[in-house]
Scaffold this motif. Structure first.
Motif, PDB file in Angstrom:
ATOM      1  N   VAL A 127       0.840  -1.203   0.000  1.00 26.18           N
ATOM      2  CA  VAL A 127       0.000   0.000   0.000  1.00 26.18           C
ATOM      3  C   VAL A 127       0.872   1.249   0.000  1.00 26.18           C
ATOM      4  O   VAL A 127       0.597   2.220  -0.703  1.00 26.18           O
ATOM      5  N   TRP A 128       1.947   1.206   0.778  1.00 29.38           N
ATOM      6  CA  TRP A 128       2.810   2.375   0.874  1.00 29.38           C
ATOM      7  C   TRP A 128       3.458   2.706  -0.459  1.00 29.38           C
ATOM      8  O   TRP A 128       3.454   3.858  -0.881  1.00 29.38           O
ATOM      9  N   PHE A 129       3.993   1.715  -1.132  1.00 30.20           N
ATOM     10  CA  PHE A 129       4.635   1.983  -2.415  1.00 30.20           C
ATOM     11  C   PHE A 129       3.622   2.465  -3.443  1.00 30.20           C
ATOM     12  O   PHE A 129       3.898   3.348  -4.253  1.00 30.20           O
ATOM     13  N   GLU A 130       2.429   1.909  -3.393  1.00 31.00           N
ATOM     14  CA  GLU A 130       1.401   2.303  -4.357  1.00 31.00           C
ATOM     15  C   GLU A 130       0.967   3.750  -4.129  1.00 31.00           C
ATOM     16  O   GLU A 130       0.738   4.498  -5.071  1.00 31.00           O
ATOM     17  N   TYR A 131       0.878   4.109  -2.835  1.00 28.51           N
ATOM     18  CA  TYR A 131       0.313   5.420  -2.530  1.00 28.51           C
ATOM     19  C   TYR A 131       1.330   6.505  -2.233  1.00 28.51           C
ATOM     20  O   TYR A 131       0.963   7.646  -1.981  1.00 28.51           O
ATOM     21  N   ARG A 132       2.617   6.194  -2.256  1.00 31.11           N
ATOM     22  CA  ARG A 132       3.627   7.146  -1.793  1.00 31.11           C
ATOM     23  C   ARG A 132       3.551   8.471  -2.519  1.00 31.11           C
ATOM     24  O   ARG A 132       3.532   9.538  -1.918  1.00 31.11           O
ATOM     25  N   GLN A 133       3.483   8.380  -3.856  1.00 30.64           N
ATOM     26  CA  GLN A 133       3.441   9.620  -4.631  1.00 30.64           C
ATOM     27  C   GLN A 133       2.209  10.421  -4.238  1.00 30.64           C
ATOM     28  O   GLN A 133       2.274  11.627  -3.993  1.00 30.64           O
ATOM     29  N   GLN A 134       1.070   9.735  -4.164  1.00 32.00           N
ATOM     30  CA  GLN A 134      -0.183  10.375  -3.811  1.00 32.00           C
ATOM     31  C   GLN A 134      -0.110  11.016  -2.427  1.00 32.00           C
ATOM     32  O   GLN A 134      -0.602  12.116  -2.212  1.00 32.00           O
ATOM     33  N   LEU A 135       0.521  10.308  -1.481  1.00 32.60           N
ATOM     34  CA  LEU A 135       0.632  10.825  -0.124  1.00 32.60           C
ATOM     35  C   LEU A 135       1.411  12.130  -0.117  1.00 32.60           C
ATOM     36  O   LEU A 135       1.049  13.096   0.573  1.00 32.60           O
ATOM     37  N   ILE A 136       2.487  12.179  -0.910  1.00 34.65           N
ATOM     38  CA  ILE A 136       3.295  13.404  -0.961  1.00 34.65           C
ATOM     39  C   ILE A 136       2.476  14.543  -1.528  1.00 34.65           C
ATOM     40  O   ILE A 136       2.474  15.663  -0.999  1.00 34.65           O
ATOM     41  N   LEU A 137       1.740  14.242  -2.611  1.00 30.31           N
ATOM     42  CA  LEU A 137       0.913  15.279  -3.228  1.00 30.31           C
ATOM     43  C   LEU A 137      -0.165  15.777  -2.273  1.00 30.31           C
ATOM     44  O   LEU A 137      -0.410  16.980  -2.159  1.00 30.31           O
ATOM     45  N   GLU A 151      12.065   8.793 -11.971  1.00 30.87           N
ATOM     46  CA  GLU A 151      12.838   7.595 -11.604  1.00 30.87           C
ATOM     47  C   GLU A 151      12.315   7.004 -10.314  1.00 30.87           C
ATOM     48  O   GLU A 151      12.197   5.788 -10.176  1.00 30.87           O
ATOM     49  N   ALA A 152      11.970   7.891  -9.354  1.00 31.01           N
ATOM     50  CA  ALA A 152      11.470   7.399  -8.064  1.00 31.01           C
ATOM     51  C   ALA A 152      10.141   6.696  -8.237  1.00 31.01           C
ATOM     52  O   ALA A 152       9.889   5.639  -7.648  1.00 31.01           O
ATOM     53  N   ILE A 153       9.272   7.306  -9.073  1.00 28.90           N
ATOM     54  CA  ILE A 153       7.961   6.684  -9.315  1.00 28.90           C
ATOM     55  C   ILE A 153       8.154   5.318  -9.979  1.00 28.90           C
ATOM     56  O   ILE A 153       7.496   4.342  -9.631  1.00 28.90           O
ATOM     57  N   ALA A 155       9.171  -1.775  -7.138  1.00 27.86           N
ATOM     58  CA  ALA A 155       9.136  -2.304  -5.766  1.00 27.86           C
ATOM     59  C   ALA A 155       7.790  -2.943  -5.485  1.00 27.86           C
ATOM     60  O   ALA A 155       7.696  -4.011  -4.877  1.00 27.86           O
ATOM     61  N   SER A 156       6.742  -2.251  -5.960  1.00 26.43           N
ATOM     62  CA  SER A 156       5.389  -2.780  -5.773  1.00 26.43           C
ATOM     63  C   SER A 156       5.272  -4.160  -6.405  1.00 26.43           C
ATOM     64  O   SER A 156       4.693  -5.076  -5.825  1.00 26.43           O
TER      65      SER A 156
END
Lengths: 253, 262, 405
Positions: free
Chosen positions: C129-139, C165-167, C173-174
């Motif tokens: 869940v964290w890897f999937e949502y990380r970008q969204q969480l930052i936004l 690259e991070a995305i 990773a996901s």
């Protein structure tokens, strides 16, 4: 610290930790050794019971004595030991009833039933298996086998998950409603370690129950096994019960 | 045009493996958790916390310390030797005192206020001796509705040495099921002694002096052979020479109910 | 502890004693594992099933199912957070539950399962869940003010890198976590099946097929649950539902049902054919005690009817609205069926005596700790949590900003 350094330290940490743990247990070792304050050495004994089915008269005194000795709830839903009555008929149909749930003698004699071929009483209790499935499934180690072969339940650590009650093939266990932990026959451990007989054996009027030490060559139970054809309940489940039955009918489950 | 990674590049020139920032963060959190858990497990908390063994050892000690409620017959003997001797020759010699008198450990320990119960009512004796066909062959039983109804058992039977006031006239006193089964059968009027030789000793030591069973076909043949004569000859006769091979009759026919259930 | 015994317990036992037919060991009158232990495998089953559905997107690249990927993950998480509760509440001493982690016995499936559960929650699901949502969480962290902003920042572990690259690394990773997650999900619910399947004392439970059957029925219920939630969510949000996605999920559901049905059928056929000693009492168990819950609810309504519906949906060309209705109905029926299956296994296994000579009853209490009320609350709770999770972690991808604020 980088990855490599961390891993090296970790590799050293765990054996060191293991060593420390072993040292700690060693320090406690004296309390965990066989000799307790009373001087009783459990490693010298291996307790078992013999039941001569032909001698049981179904008086139910053993059940009453067990409840009195071990503070088992009086209600007819909790038994450490109980008596079953089998009636085998000519047409092969066998009926079984538990007489311990209905205490007291019958008010009148039953009419004679000529279709009955065999009828008898069978005492049941925890078989104190040498290979106990209940101990195998306990998640927290609350139930365990002592060095002298008795399976006990530690009511202080039992979480009451009831897995052991499910795993017992003999229906010997119940959940004590007061302690909310699993409970069962202990072979009256507090008695036998003092050289007394379990309560059920003590009061049996016909010596249908025999308690003994399988380690002793001249024990009554060893003699019993020599003199009789011995069976156990549900041998196919490989629980290796230490309650040995003589003259056990094939209808008994 | 600024290089995208200018701000993040390190001053070192060696080609180190660059972990993405999020992995470093996640990794740190995971590592921190692991370190906390593992150090608690292996260093900070004592090892006994994580072993069931000390709990089990403590349970054994606790269980052994429980006080018994039953003293055991051996301890009754210390003070009540007379009763013990009186009982030791009789039919109740193998019954523990506390079977009838209840748990008496406190009494045995010297507690004057803990008086063991004395069973006087009929119900108590009937728990063992009321007729129940599942009881083993030879166990003395009575019909509770016929046998001295409402009377206390101890008025005629000394509980410590329970000899019946009169010797039972027939074997049914102990062999209740057989007697009742036979009473329904064609052999109802046959006395037990006709087929079974019984030694006097059988009354005193039942299992040591067993009655005999008929050991020849002729013993049943007296009444059931086709060639039999006399007033007692049965209506059911067979030719002994051809019927049943060499087997003794009761190996097939149940003599206590020869006609079988209806 | 010498607390007075609740009379409710004794009344229940007296009532159950009066329902006994034949002979039972006297201690068997009490139903040891009751409604809460029926709820528990039902909930963990949905966790495993929803995750397997999500894994179809990441590992097997089934792009049609992409729209419900996040929903599947959140469903798995919502149910996983509730699943330990019935176990806790059921214990005789819930306050000692931590002992399973302190002094676990390696021979006990239940003890080892505690670690499997922990691993799956911490090492698979949360990380996924964290890897999937990380970008969204930052936004979201950048957008929101106040407590919510702090919450998002903390949830993102104060990560800030949203470069392509991070995305891309997040996606990779996901995928890796999902690859590890698939066997972990299998282990999670297979283990629950093993807890029952390894009990040799109980022939209704003790079978080699039990872990497999449990797993397959978990997959069925998980896929059906995500399907159900998706339809409800689109209805509530008044959104257009992706029919291509729904049809694809329906196909996977159909395949899963066929496999589950085949396995359960095999179990029964095998038992009947082998005809061991227990078959007589088990036959009586099914006909006398489990007729409605097994033959009607589990098999007919819960498996065969949805099977027919899903086959019809594929073979006939129904319009969109009707197809949605049929999927919705199938999903509901399947939930009913799988819940019945858990009931039939758990309660069913305790309705006959281990002496093989008798049957007993289970009288479910209406209120109390182990009661219908508690079960209902526990069954509704995951949906409540899921609502909160969807609010916090939207299933739709929000617009990406050019640079963080």
């Amino acid at each position: 610290m980088n990855k490599r350094e961390f891993l090296t330290d970790a590799v050293l940490f765990f054996p060191a930790a293991g060593l420390l743990e072993a040292l700690a247990l060693e320090a406690q070792g004296k309390e965990l050794s066989a000799d307790t304050a009373t001087g009783y050495d459990p490693t010298l004994h291996w307790y078992g019971m013999g039941i001569d089915v032909d001698k049981c008269i179904g008086c139910n005194r053993c059940v009453e004595a067990c409840k009195a000795e071990n503070d088992v709830p009086d209600e007819p839903y909790y038994f450490r030991t109980w008596i079953e009555r089998y009636t085998v008929r000519r047409d092969g149909k066998t009926t079984v009833e538990c007489i311990s749930t209905k205490p007291g003698p019958a008010k009148q004699a039953e009419p004679e039933d000529p279709s009955v071929v065999r009828t008898f009483f069978v005492p049941k209790l925890c078989n104190q298996c040498a290979h106990p499935p209940c101990v195998q499934v306990c998640p927290v180690g609350a139930t365990f086998q002592t060095k002298d072969g008795v399976v006990l339940v530690n009511e202080k650590t039992c979480i009451g998950c009831r897995y052991c009650i499910q795993a017992c093939p003999y229906g010997a266990r119940y959940l004590n409603p007061r302690t909310r932990t699993a409970d069962k026959c202990t072979f009256c451990y507090h008695r036998v370690t003092k050289g007394l007989q379990p309560a059920c054996v003590e009061v049996c009027p016909t010596e249908a129950r025999i308690f003994g030490d399988l380690n002793k060559l001249s024990d009554r139970l060893v003699r019993f096994q020599r003199a009789n054809d011995i069976s156990v309940l549900k041998p196919d489940l490989n629980t290796d019960p230490k309650v040995r039955y003589a003259q056990l009918d094939g209808e008994v489950r | 045009m600024a290089r995208p990674y200018a701000a993040e590049s390190e001053s070192k020139e060696e080609p180190a493996v660059k972990l993405p920032e999020q992995v470093v963060r996640l990794g740190t959190v995971i590592l921190a958790l692991l370190v906390i858990v593992l150090s608690l497990r292996f260093f900070i908390l004592p090892a006994s916390f994580f072993s069931a063994q000390p709990h089990q050892a403590e349970k054994v000690v606790r269980e052994m310390a429980k006080p018994p409620h039953y003293a055991g017959a051996a301890s009754c003997r210390e003070c009540h030797a007379e009763q013990f001797t009186a009982q030791s020759a009789g039919y109740h010699r193998n019954i523990a005192c506390e079977n009838c008198h209840g748990p008496s450990a406190q009494h045995a320990a010297g507690d004057k206020s803990a008086v063991p119960r004395v069973q006087k009512d009929r119900e108590f004796c009937l728990a063992c001796h009321a007729y129940n066909r599942s009881r083993p062959n030879g166990f003395p039983q009575v019909d509770p509705q016929e046998h001295n109804t409402r009377k206390q058992c101890i008025r005629c039977h000394d509980a410590h040495d329970p000899v019946p006031p009169e010797t039972p006239k027939d074997c049914g006193g102990c062999h209740g099921r057989i007697a009742r089964t036979k009473a329904l059968s064609a052999h109802a009027l046959l006395p037990c002694a006709d087929c079974h030789k019984v030694d006097e000793q059988h009354m005193l030591h039942p299992r040591s002096a067993l009655p005999t069973k008929p050991d020849s076909r002729e013993s049943c043949g007296r009444c059931h052979a086709a060639s039999a004569t006399g007033p007692d000859v049965s209506k059911a006769t067979v030719d002994l020479a051809s019927h049943g091979g060499k087997y003794v009759c009761w190996e097939c026919h149940y003599a206590h109910l020869p006609e079988g259930p209806k | 502890m010498n607390a007075a015994v609740p009379t409710a317990l004794y009344e229940q036992l007296a009532s159950q004693l009066s329902q006994v037919i034949g002979f039972i060991y006297p201690n068997e009158v009490e139903t040891q594992w009751a409604i809460l232990i029926v709820v528990y495998p039902y909930l963990t089953g949905i966790v495993a099933g929803a995750f397997i559905l999500a894994s179809l997107v990441k590992v097997f690249n089934v792009v049609e199912v992409q729209p419900i990927y996040r929903l599947a993950l959140l469903t798995a998480l919502a149910f996983m957070l509730v699943a330990p509760l019935p176990l806790q509440l059921h214990l005789g001493h819930p306050e000692r539950a931590y002992e399973i982690y302190m002094t676990p016995q390696p021979t006990s499936a239940m003890a080892m399962f505690g670690f499997v559960y922990l691993w799956y929650l911490m090492g698979v699901l949360l990380i996924e869940v964290w890897f999937e949502y990380r970008q969204q969480l930052i936004l979201m962290a950048n957008r929101c003010r106040g407590i919510l902003g702090h919450l998002y920042r903390a949830l993102s572990l104060y990560s800030k890198d949203v470069s392509p690259e991070a995305i891309a690394f997040d996606h990779k990773a996901s995928k890796i976590v999902t690859i590890i997650g698939i066997p972990s999900a299998f282990l999670l619910h297979g283990y629950v099946g093993f807890i029952f399947g390894s009990v040799k004392a109980n022939p209704w439970w003790g079978s080699v097929l039990m872990p497999i059957v449990f797993l397959m029925s978990a997959i069925v219920s998980g896929i059906a649950m995500v399907m159900f939630v998706y339809i409800v969510l689109c209805l509530v949000r008044n959104e257009k539902l992706d029919m291509r996605c729904l049809d694809k999920v329906g196909l996977f559901l159909l395949v899963a049902i066929i496999v589950d049905f085949a396995l359960e059928g095999l179990d029964y056929i095998h038992r009947l054919y082998q005809s061991e000693e227990s078959i007589k009492i088990l036959g009586q168990l099914v006909s006398a005690k489990l007729f409605t819950s097994l033959l009607i609810l589990q098999v007919l309504l819960g498996m065969l009817l949805p099977l027919v519906i899903l086959v019809l949906v594929r073979s006939k060309r129904f319009n969109e609205e009707f197809r949605k209705l049929l999927y919705f109905t199938s999903a509901l029926l399947i939930q009913l069926g799988i819940f019945s299956m858990r009931w039939n296994v758990v309660i069913g296994g305790q309705l006959y005596s281990k002496s093989f000579r008798g049957l007993m009853g289970y009288k479910m209490e209406l209120t109390g700790i182990e009661s219908l009320l508690t079960a209902a609350v526990l069954l509704i709770a995951p949906f409540v949590i899921l609502t909160v999770l969807i609010r916090l972690l939207p299933t739709r991808h929000i617009e990406e900003h050019a640079a963080p604020i």
